[in-house]
Design a protein around this motif. Structure first.
Motif, PDB file in Angstrom:
ATOM      1  N   SER A 141       1.184  -6.611   5.368  1.00 22.66           N
ATOM      2  CA  SER A 141      -0.033  -7.068   4.690  1.00 22.66           C
ATOM      3  C   SER A 141       0.132  -8.482   4.180  1.00 22.66           C
ATOM      4  N   GLY A 186       0.809  -1.213   0.000  1.00 24.52           N
ATOM      5  CA  GLY A 186       0.000   0.000   0.000  1.00 24.52           C
ATOM      6  C   GLY A 186       0.844   1.266   0.000  1.00 24.52           C
ATOM      7  N   ASP A 194      -5.877  -4.576   8.931  1.00 25.34           N
ATOM      8  CA  ASP A 194      -4.738  -3.997   8.226  1.00 25.34           C
ATOM      9  C   ASP A 194      -4.980  -2.510   8.013  1.00 25.34           C
TER      10      ASP A 194
HETATM   11 MG   LIG Z   1       0.202  -3.104   3.806  1.00 26.80          MG
END
Ligand SMILES: [Mg+2]
Ligand SMILES: Nc1ncnc2c1ncn2[C@@H]1O[C@H](COP(=O)(O)OP(=O)(O)OP(=O)(O)O)[C@@H](O)[C@H]1O
Ligand SMILES: Nc1ncnc2c1ncn2[C@@H]1O[C@H](COP(=O)(O)OP(=O)(O)OP(=O)(O)O)[C@@H](O)[C@H]1O
Ligand SMILES: [Mg+2]
Lengths: 328, 293, 349
Positions: free
Chosen positions: C72, A156, C203
């Motif tokens: 993650s 991300g 998350d």
């Molecule tokens: Mg992540």
């Protein structure tokens, strides 16, 4: 005295947004007469509750969403009506770091191809692509070879950096950063914030910086805009906003930040339904200082004693009352 | 997730490159691909490997059964070797299956993209026009067009291309409409790129896999239609070897030598099914990549 | 790599939250020696390099760390979400089952019911074509937590209110693209907590939320933990969130855990140079614009091989031995372990 909420005479108005309003077909009033300006080389922070219309406003500024009314002027060009060359010039100068890095990249293209797409759109010579992209990725804290990854192969935070690199690679004048550093760890965040500051001091880039992280906004912004339920409720220099918030909502927001000094002002009541906002001041249903006039009359942005702009009836009456809340 | 890892026994873990399996075609599709490759090879080699000429008949040896000496697949009503005609007939049959799909895909993709990404009025115009074509049953429409143009393989190909454009355009349009609301399209718009560039470089890569899958399955259909047109005398005309023509010629011997009719029919069926299965397999293949995100 | 077996279970395993039920036999979730390898263009990318984490019932473990360090991937691997596109070793024990040894159908039955996840990107998990209320109802009905359609609808609205969404009926009827980023994130949270999971993997669940809603969500998690003894594994970059909810904190860097211990200990007295540098980079009211303290250099790219300490290239304390000798995660204080022999020379016996 010129209100601190306005850019000083030195700052040339780069972006001028006047009375933007948007009501979605389902009745949600996401923006209601939002006005602000951003000067060249300035950072305007935007904070406010989730769902208060920050991204909607950003999308209208970027002409991704047609407002019901209002105007957006960027470097003298009417953004909402620009065509042809003018539009192209606006597009080059006005860039976006979108709120969701994961979905803002085409899943079938490598990150590099996505950046190159932007370079191509602005007629950058093909032989300069590789080095330009590599350079920008590295400055944003990625490695050049990570550019060859597909979006699902990056984390991300890595994608968020790629999104920042994509916005900066064509040398924009103003970047709308919608939660642009929220997915980064604090060290990378520091690196990216430093990069943004460096580009600002070297090239005079301006930012419209939307974030929920109050300490980041305080750090990067010259001025801050506070939104509540589609409206601007306060606009002030970063220093005075954090030191001496004028609007009750701002006060409550700042007091609930982790580690904030003083007593936490807990807002009672549910956030109202944006499809059916309260009459008068939209914050009155949760305001500890609510008065009779609040339901009757919509408060307009007015200069406060500290030089900020705030949309609150209390401004015009007794300011000191704010210092000692007596919840109704 | 379309695929799941088997329970990870230690042995499975040490097997190298497990992950790469995700990128491979499923087994039935692989089989189909092999079959089609073989058919293509035989088709190209037909003039070299077929034992007789396609039009060369020996009336004395009419209607030999399958497996006769010298005639592996027997002979037809005019004593022509069926294997030879099958091999020679493959080329026009496959062309009449493939070419209309290629044309239809080219035109259909453009129309679909223009409809999806153009002005709402353009969208209405394009989709309504396609609806008009849709209003007729595809087979009847193909027959009508082919009949109007006159017989001959190129006219059959044109007729089939016309009827295949609307479904391809529809598939492209609906995929593109889905892509249009994706977040990355906002990013593409902000980049300042023109519409054509966005259509070609951002939308097409997302639409193409779906269309390729669909078009592959259409080839199977198109081969059957093409044979059908020839069967009706609207495509390739006898005595040229072609699978539809062969079916039509052998039909009269349905009761005397039924197995001969099966030969071209089975060929059509196998190739058509193979394209369909391959299309299905490609869908899985492409899906694996998008799901991984 | 670390040697988990020799290290006794940390004292933090006991819930510090008052009123939390006493942990039953052993941790609710115990991950041992987890590795995850992707193959990319023929190259093997080792994204998670032997991670050990365990979370007791009612306990919360916060995973902090470098962006791209594998947080993650760890969470998604625990849920076996990569299917055949990744390879794993190690074990993920949930209750008395090793998820790594279950077949796909059995894993699916566990997912969303006993083991739930709030994904980092809520967009990816929501169906763009259906109203979010329907999707929430579907989860409720799939796992049989509600009796009928009506109950599902009522519970869905209740859940949306629980995650702080104003006017739940309006939001339930909206498609994902009609919601703000923070609303989508809250919908994803509502879906994750819908079935009262025994273990919740979250998350970065509050990145798109303002501070008020954020504290509401954290309270919701706390309530689940108190009421049902849910074990919480939470990934965040926000140190104040970590300080707020964590019983224990683990810090990840380049695919491994480099420090782990009771939350206060790790955040106030970090023992690994990476943790120290990370905490130093937080912007403070006094820091001048453009001069935040970022860690120089960049982390090793996932998939490259290194022999010694993964942080050595960026570390002020690095010595020759750091580049050759992989540091083990060793106890430095009560229940506190760090993988840096240089910063912690006297290893407590
Ligand atoms: Mg992540
Ligand atoms: N396409 C749409 N149709 C209907 N309503 C919408 C649409 N897009 C946004 N909204 C609504 O408009 C309001 C403002 O949304 P917006 O995305 O601007 O919020 P935001 O301030 O960016 O919030 P966040 O911080 O959560 O991202 C929300 O109530 C949202 O549900
Ligand atoms: N499907 C994949 N194929 C190949 N590499 C991958 C894949 N998914 C993740 N990676 C790599 O694994 C590493 C760890 O990624 P992960 O998403 O776990 O990071 P993270 O710790 O969650 O970071 P962030 O805080 O930025 O979300 C990254 O370097 C990423 O590039
Ligand atoms: Mg937003």
């Amino acid at each position: 005295m010129s209100p601190a909420g306005e850019p000083g005479p030195a700052g040339e108005k780069l972006l001028d947004v006047v009375d933007l309003a948007k009501t979605f077909p389902n009745g949600t009033r996401a923006a209601d007469d939002v006005s602000f300006t951003v000067a060249r080389g300035e950072t305007l922070g935007v904070v406010g509750e989730s769902g208060c219309g920050k991204s909607t406003t950003a999308k209208m500024v970027l002409r991704l969403l047609q407002p019901d009314r209002g105007t957006v002027t960027f470097a003298g060009t009417d953004v909402l009506r620009a065509r042809g060359r003018d539009l192209k010039e606006v597009r080059r100068g006005l860039q976006l770091v979108p709120q969701n890095p994961q979905t803002s990249f085409n899943p079938r293209l490598t990150v590099r191809s996505s950046l190159e797409f932007n370079l191509r759109a602005h007629g950058v010579a093909r032989r300069a692509w590789r080095s330009t992209v590599d350079d920008m990725l590295v400055r944003c804290g990625l490695r050049a070879e990570q550019g060859d990854s597909y979006p699902h192969e990056l984390s991300g935070g890595q994608l968020q950096r790629a999104a920042i690199a994509r916005a900066l690679v064509t040398g924009p004048d103003l970047v709308v950063c919608d939660e642009a550093v929220s997915a980064l760890d604090k060290s990378v965040q520091a690196q990216v914030l430093n990069l943004l500051a460096e580009l600002q001091s070297d090239l005079g880039v301006s930012y419209l910086f939307i974030s929920h992280d109050l300490s980041v906004v305080e750090h990067i912004s010259d001025r801050v805009l506070v939104m509540y339920l589609g409206r601007v409720v306060e606009q002030a220099t970063a220093g005075s906003l954090y030191r001496d918030p004028a609007h009750p909502y701002t006060k409550a927001l700042l007091s609930s930040a982790p580690g904030a000094p003083g007593e936490r002002i807990v807002l009672t009541g549910e956030p109202p339904n944006p499809a059916d906002p309260p009459s008068g001041c939209t914050f009155r249903t949760r305001c500890p200082w609510v008065m009779d006039t609040c339901a009757a009359e919509r408060p307009l942005l007015a200069v406060t004693p500290t030089g900020s702009l705030a949309a609150c009836h209390l401004n015009l009456t007794s300011r000191p009352a704010l210092a000692a809340p007596s919840p109704a | 997730m379309t695929t799941q890892a088997p329970a990870l026994a230690p042995a499975a873990v040490s097997r190298p490159r497990t992950a790469r399996r995700a990128r491979r075609l499923p087994a039935p599709a692989l089989v189909s691909a092999v079959v089609l490759a073989a058919v293509a090879a035989l088709t190209l080699l037909a003039p070299l490997i077929s034992p007789y000429g396609p039009l060369e008949g020996d009336l004395a040896a009419r209607l030999q059964p399958i497996g006769s000496p010298g005639h592996l697949l027997g002979t037809d009503g005019q004593g022509r070797d069926v294997l030879t005609r099958l091999l020679h007939g493959a080329r026009p049959s496959l062309l009449a299956g493939l070419l209309p799909v290629v044309f239809a895909a080219a035109v259909g993709i453009v129309l679909g993209l223009v409809a999806a990404l153009g002005h709402p009025r353009v969208h209405t115009l394009v989709m309504r026009s396609l609806d008009v074509l849709y209003a007729f049953p595809a087979v009847l429409l193909a027959i009508a067009i082919a009949a109007a143009l006159g017989s001959g393989i190129s006219n059959a190909i044109i007729a089939l291309a016309v009827i295949l454009v609307p479904p391809v355009a529809r598939v492209t349009e609906s995929e593109a409409m889905r892509i249009k609301s994706a977040d990355f399209m906002a990013a593409a718009q902000v980049s300042g790129a023109g519409r054509v560039s966005i259509a070609l470089r951002q939308v097409l890569p997302n639409v193409a896999p779906g269309v390729v899958v669909y078009a592959t399955a259409l080839v199977g259909l198109s081969i059957v239609y093409a044979a059908g047109l020839s069967y009706l005398g609207l495509g390739v005309s006898p005595p040229t070897a072609e699978w539809g023509v062969m079916v039509s010629e052998m039909q009269q011997y349905l009761f005397t030598a039924p197995s001969l009719l099966l030969v071209p029919a089975v060929a059509i069926l196998v190739v058509s099914v193979a394209f369909n299965v391959l299309g299905d397999g490609l869908r899985d293949f492409f899906n694996v990549r998008t799901d991984a995100s | 790599m670390t040697s988990p077996t020799e290290t006794p279970e940390t004292s933090g395993a006991a819930p510090s939250r008052p009123g939390a039920p006493a942990p039953t036999a052993g941790p609710a979730l115990e991950v041992t020696g987890l590795t995850t390898t992707f193959s990319r263009g023929g190259r093997q990318v080792l994204a998670v390099r032997g991670v050990d984490v365990s979370v007791g019932a009612g306990e919360s473990l916060v995973l902090l760390g470098e962006s791209g360090s594998g947080k993650s991937v760890t969470i998604r691997s625990i849920l076996r979400l990569y299917g055949s596109s990744a390879r794993h070793t190690g074990s993920v024990v949930l209750g008395d089952q090793d998820l790594m040894r279950l077949d796909a159908a059995a894993v699916r039955a566990v997912r969303g019911r006993t083991l739930a996840m709030v994904p980092q990107d809520p967009n990816g998990s929501l169906d763009p074509l259906r109203p979010v209320g329907r999707q929430l109802e579907q989860v409720l009905r799939l796992h049989g937590v509600v009796a009928d359609r009506k109950a599902a609808r009522a519970r869905a609205l209740e859940l949306l209110a629980l995650v702080g969404i104003p006017s739940p009926p309006r939001v339930a009827a909206s498609h994902p693209h009609e919601l703000s980023g923070g609303m989508r994130q809250r919908v994803a949270i509502a879906i994750a907590v819908a079935c009262d999971p025994a273990v919740l993997l979250a998350d970065e669940p509050t990145t798109a939320l303002d501070v008020t809603v954020q504290s509401q969500i954290l309270d919701l998690f706390g309530d689940l933990q108190e009421r049902l003894g849910t074990a919480l594994l939470l990934v965040t970059h926000d140190v104040s969130v970590a300080a707020d909810v964590a019983d224990r904190v683990a810090v990840m860097y380049a695919g491994s855990i480099v420090e782990e211990g009771p939350a206060r200990e790790v955040l106030e007295n970090p023992r690994h140079p990476y943790t120290q540098a990370l905490l130093d980079a937080i912007p403070r009211p006094t820091s001048e614009r453009g001069h935040l303290k970022a860690i120089p250099g960049s982390p090793p790219v996932a998939g490259t091989d290194f022999h010694g300490c993964s942080f050595a290239d960026r570390c002020a304390l690095a010595q020759e031995s750091c580049r050759t000798q992989p540091p083990a995660l060793l106890p430095v204080a009560d229940g506190h372990r760090a993988a840096c022999p240089v910063a912690n020379p006297v290893v407590a016996a």
